[in-house]
Scaffold this motif. Structure first.
Motif, PDB file in Angstrom:
ATOM      1  N   LEU A  57       0.872  -1.172   0.000  1.00 38.16           N
ATOM      2  CA  LEU A  57       0.000   0.000   0.000  1.00 38.16           C
ATOM      3  C   LEU A  57       0.912   1.225   0.000  1.00 38.16           C
ATOM      4  O   LEU A  57       1.133   1.862   1.017  1.00 38.16           O
ATOM      5  CB  LEU A  57      -0.920  -0.019   1.225  1.00 38.16           C
ATOM      6  N   ALA A  58       1.456   1.522  -1.183  1.00 36.44           N
ATOM      7  CA  ALA A  58       2.562   2.480  -1.280  1.00 36.44           C
ATOM      8  C   ALA A  58       2.317   3.523  -2.361  1.00 36.44           C
ATOM      9  O   ALA A  58       3.014   3.555  -3.378  1.00 36.44           O
ATOM     10  CB  ALA A  58       3.862   1.716  -1.545  1.00 36.44           C
ATOM     11  N   PRO A  59       1.363   4.425  -2.158  1.00 35.44           N
ATOM     12  CA  PRO A  59       1.054   5.396  -3.216  1.00 35.44           C
ATOM     13  C   PRO A  59       2.163   6.394  -3.483  1.00 35.44           C
ATOM     14  O   PRO A  59       2.292   6.897  -4.605  1.00 35.44           O
ATOM     15  CB  PRO A  59      -0.206   6.097  -2.688  1.00 35.44           C
ATOM     16  N   TRP A  60       2.969   6.712  -2.477  1.00 40.85           N
ATOM     17  CA  TRP A  60       4.035   7.683  -2.687  1.00 40.85           C
ATOM     18  C   TRP A  60       5.209   7.043  -3.428  1.00 40.85           C
ATOM     19  O   TRP A  60       5.767   7.654  -4.332  1.00 40.85           O
ATOM     20  CB  TRP A  60       4.470   8.279  -1.350  1.00 40.85           C
ATOM     21  N   CYS A  61       5.560   5.824  -3.099  1.00 37.91           N
ATOM     22  CA  CYS A  61       6.609   5.133  -3.851  1.00 37.91           C
ATOM     23  C   CYS A  61       6.195   4.917  -5.298  1.00 37.91           C
ATOM     24  O   CYS A  61       7.003   5.066  -6.224  1.00 37.91           O
ATOM     25  CB  CYS A  61       6.921   3.784  -3.202  1.00 37.91           C
ATOM     26  N   GLU A  62       4.946   4.551  -5.515  1.00 35.75           N
ATOM     27  CA  GLU A  62       4.489   4.259  -6.878  1.00 35.75           C
ATOM     28  C   GLU A  62       4.502   5.501  -7.774  1.00 35.75           C
ATOM     29  O   GLU A  62       4.493   5.387  -9.002  1.00 35.75           O
ATOM     30  CB  GLU A  62       3.081   3.664  -6.836  1.00 35.75           C
ATOM     31  N   ALA A  63       4.543   6.680  -7.177  1.00 36.82           N
ATOM     32  CA  ALA A  63       4.547   7.907  -7.969  1.00 36.82           C
ATOM     33  C   ALA A  63       5.779   8.022  -8.847  1.00 36.82           C
ATOM     34  O   ALA A  63       5.794   8.815  -9.799  1.00 36.82           O
ATOM     35  CB  ALA A  63       4.447   9.127  -7.052  1.00 36.82           C
ATOM     36  N   GLU A  64       6.803   7.233  -8.575  1.00 36.45           N
ATOM     37  CA  GLU A  64       8.012   7.282  -9.397  1.00 36.45           C
ATOM     38  C   GLU A  64       7.732   6.849 -10.832  1.00 36.45           C
ATOM     39  O   GLU A  64       8.346   7.351 -11.777  1.00 36.45           O
ATOM     40  CB  GLU A  64       9.091   6.395  -8.774  1.00 36.45           C
ATOM     41  N   VAL A  65       6.801   5.917 -11.017  1.00 37.50           N
ATOM     42  CA  VAL A  65       6.520   5.403 -12.357  1.00 37.50           C
ATOM     43  C   VAL A  65       5.051   5.501 -12.748  1.00 37.50           C
ATOM     44  O   VAL A  65       4.722   5.413 -13.932  1.00 37.50           O
ATOM     45  CB  VAL A  65       6.982   3.926 -12.484  1.00 37.50           C
ATOM     46  N   ALA A  66       4.157   5.677 -11.796  1.00 31.98           N
ATOM     47  CA  ALA A  66       2.726   5.646 -12.083  1.00 31.98           C
ATOM     48  C   ALA A  66       2.178   7.048 -12.326  1.00 31.98           C
ATOM     49  O   ALA A  66       2.762   8.057 -11.920  1.00 31.98           O
ATOM     50  CB  ALA A  66       1.974   4.982 -10.934  1.00 31.98           C
ATOM     51  N   GLU A  67       1.018   7.080 -12.988  1.00 33.76           N
ATOM     52  CA  GLU A  67       0.337   8.347 -13.234  1.00 33.76           C
ATOM     53  C   GLU A  67      -0.229   8.917 -11.923  1.00 33.76           C
ATOM     54  O   GLU A  67      -0.484   8.177 -10.970  1.00 33.76           O
ATOM     55  CB  GLU A  67      -0.812   8.133 -14.226  1.00 33.76           C
ATOM     56  N   PRO A  68      -0.440  10.238 -11.877  1.00 30.98           N
ATOM     57  CA  PRO A  68      -0.957  10.866 -10.646  1.00 30.98           C
ATOM     58  C   PRO A  68      -2.270  10.263 -10.151  1.00 30.98           C
ATOM     59  O   PRO A  68      -2.523  10.259  -8.941  1.00 30.98           O
ATOM     60  CB  PRO A  68      -1.126  12.334 -11.046  1.00 30.98           C
ATOM     61  N   ILE A  69      -3.116   9.751 -11.051  1.00 27.40           N
ATOM     62  CA  ILE A  69      -4.378   9.171 -10.621  1.00 27.40           C
ATOM     63  C   ILE A  69      -4.152   7.993  -9.681  1.00 27.40           C
ATOM     64  O   ILE A  69      -4.933   7.765  -8.749  1.00 27.40           O
ATOM     65  CB  ILE A  69      -5.223   8.731 -11.848  1.00 27.40           C
ATOM     66  N   ILE A  70      -3.054   7.246  -9.866  1.00 31.59           N
ATOM     67  CA  ILE A  70      -2.766   6.113  -8.987  1.00 31.59           C
ATOM     68  C   ILE A  70      -2.445   6.600  -7.579  1.00 31.59           C
ATOM     69  O   ILE A  70      -2.910   6.037  -6.589  1.00 31.59           O
ATOM     70  CB  ILE A  70      -1.608   5.268  -9.551  1.00 31.59           C
ATOM     71  N   SER A  71      -1.669   7.667  -7.495  1.00 28.95           N
ATOM     72  CA  SER A  71      -1.364   8.226  -6.175  1.00 28.95           C
ATOM     73  C   SER A  71      -2.627   8.749  -5.503  1.00 28.95           C
ATOM     74  O   SER A  71      -2.830   8.551  -4.295  1.00 28.95           O
ATOM     75  CB  SER A  71      -0.333   9.350  -6.307  1.00 28.95           C
ATOM     76  N   ARG A  72      -3.480   9.424  -6.281  1.00 26.18           N
ATOM     77  CA  ARG A  72      -4.720   9.963  -5.695  1.00 26.18           C
ATOM     78  C   ARG A  72      -5.620   8.851  -5.168  1.00 26.18           C
ATOM     79  O   ARG A  72      -6.089   8.900  -4.019  1.00 26.18           O
ATOM     80  CB  ARG A  72      -5.476  10.796  -6.728  1.00 26.18           C
ATOM     81  N   LEU A  73      -5.857   7.845  -5.998  1.00 27.99           N
ATOM     82  CA  LEU A  73      -6.692   6.733  -5.559  1.00 27.99           C
ATOM     83  C   LEU A  73      -6.026   5.968  -4.418  1.00 27.99           C
ATOM     84  O   LEU A  73      -6.697   5.534  -3.472  1.00 27.99           O
ATOM     85  CB  LEU A  73      -6.961   5.785  -6.731  1.00 27.99           C
ATOM     86  N   GLY A  74      -4.706   5.809  -4.503  1.00 29.66           N
ATOM     87  CA  GLY A  74      -3.998   5.069  -3.462  1.00 29.66           C
ATOM     88  C   GLY A  74      -4.054   5.751  -2.116  1.00 29.66           C
ATOM     89  O   GLY A  74      -4.263   5.113  -1.083  1.00 29.66           O
TER      90      GLY A  74
END
Length: 336
Positions: A57-74
């Motif tokens: 459950l790592a929305p901030w780490c995933e921001a390195e490669v994922a789109e902003p929508i993933i961080s928002r939903l995460g």
């Protein structure tokens, strides 16, 4: 824009009891709907993508490669995990690198937020097993992790406690069901969503009592970053591969890379016992982003890619808000 009936207590059928369908069923049941969750497999769920997931459950780490929508939903999902399963471990996560990957480590730091930098002493205080292994680390204190094979049955129990019904070995399709139907079949939905593809994620489960970790550790790696996720009973999951292939199993090359990278995190992993190799096919659309497709009372939730456990709660909340109030999230929803 087509709307659903918006009856607050209308019955809802959900197809697929993996992480996406389970969260849909739980939130709808808690909202007062008569929920039936259908799963074509048995209760062990060994054929589901969720069975092979990392559960980070790592929305901030995933921001390195994922789109902003993933961080928002995460980030929204973290609040829902805390609310619904308050025993979920939120011990944070760590990112480390050896000197030869220094540039990639600094790039990761620039591309992400929500972390603080630890020196060698701070890292050793947080994770004594890593003392002397790395000169510094990035610590993401608000991130968490779950063990998919343990948490999915808990979600199923919560669904039943909220009044929902779960039917395993139930191979139904939307046309067999009346009322609101939410399709969470993953790759099984390619009969209606032809854009879906499977992205293979491989994992290795190892056992050792020589290393103790309280949180996931990501190692910056030249080809792909490794993550080491602690499980109960001295178990660790090694993962990180995302391969554009739909075969099953773990390749020799991937096994060597994963095990070698784990050894680079701590030499004691070299003496660990291998418990299991496995892989799952993650459902993804061409843009690797999730989608809630709406066609009257037929709703399809799919394309969670490698972020299933991270974003499934927030997607379920969005679906519920649409059914109850007609609320649309334009970044995620498509109405036909």
């Amino acid at each position: 824009m087509l709307q659903t009936t918006k009856r607050p207590d209308s019955p809802v059928s959900i197809i697929g009891a993996g992480i996406a369908g389970a969260w849909q069923a739980l939130l709808f049941a808690q909202a007062g709907h008569a929920v039936t969750l259908h799963e074509r497999g048995d209760a062990a769920m060994t054929d589901s993508t969720s069975h092979w997931a990392g559960g980070m459950l790592a929305p901030w780490c995933e921001a390195e490669v994922a789109e902003p929508i993933i961080s928002r939903l995460g980030q929204r999902s973290l609040d829902i995990w805390r609310r619904e399963l308050p025993d979920t471990p939120f011990n944070g996560s760590l990112v480390v690198a050896h000197p030869r990957e220094r540039n990639d480590f600094e790039r990761f730091a620039r591309m992400t937020e929500g972390h603080r930098r630890l020196d060698a002493a701070g890292l050793a205080e947080l994770e004594p097993s890593l003392e002397g292994r790395f000169r510094d680390a990035l610590f993401f204190p608000t991130e968490g992790h779950v063990e998919p094979r343990r948490v999915l049955p808990k979600l199923h129990e919560r669904i039943r406690a909220a009044g929902g019904t779960i039917k395993f070995d139930s191979n139904v399709s939307a046309k067999d069901l009346d009322g609101i139907v939410i399709d969470c079949r993953g790759l099984g939905a390619r009969d209606e969503q032809g854009e879906l593809r499977g992205v293979k994620g491989e994992m290795i489960l190892i056992e050792t009592g020589e290393v103790q970790l309280a949180r996931p550790v990501r190692l910056i790696h030249p080809r792909w970053p490794l993550y080491v996720i602690p499980r109960e009973d001295n178990l660790f999951m090694l993962g990180a591969t995302s391969i554009e292939a739909e075969d099953t199993g773990v390749s020799v090359r991937s096994a060597l890379e994963l095990l070698g990278a784990a050894y680079a995190v701590h030499p004691a992993f070299g003496e660990a016992r291998i418990i299991e190799f496995g892989s799952g096919l993650r459902p993804a659309f061409p843009d690797n982003l999730p989608r809630i497709g709406i066609r009257g009372e037929r709703i399809a939730v799919n394309g969670l890619y490698r972020h299933g456990f991270l974003i499934a709660p927030a997607l379920a909340e969005l679906t519920l808000q649409y059914v109850q109030r007609g609320q649309i999230d334009n970044e995620v929803m498509q109405c036909a």
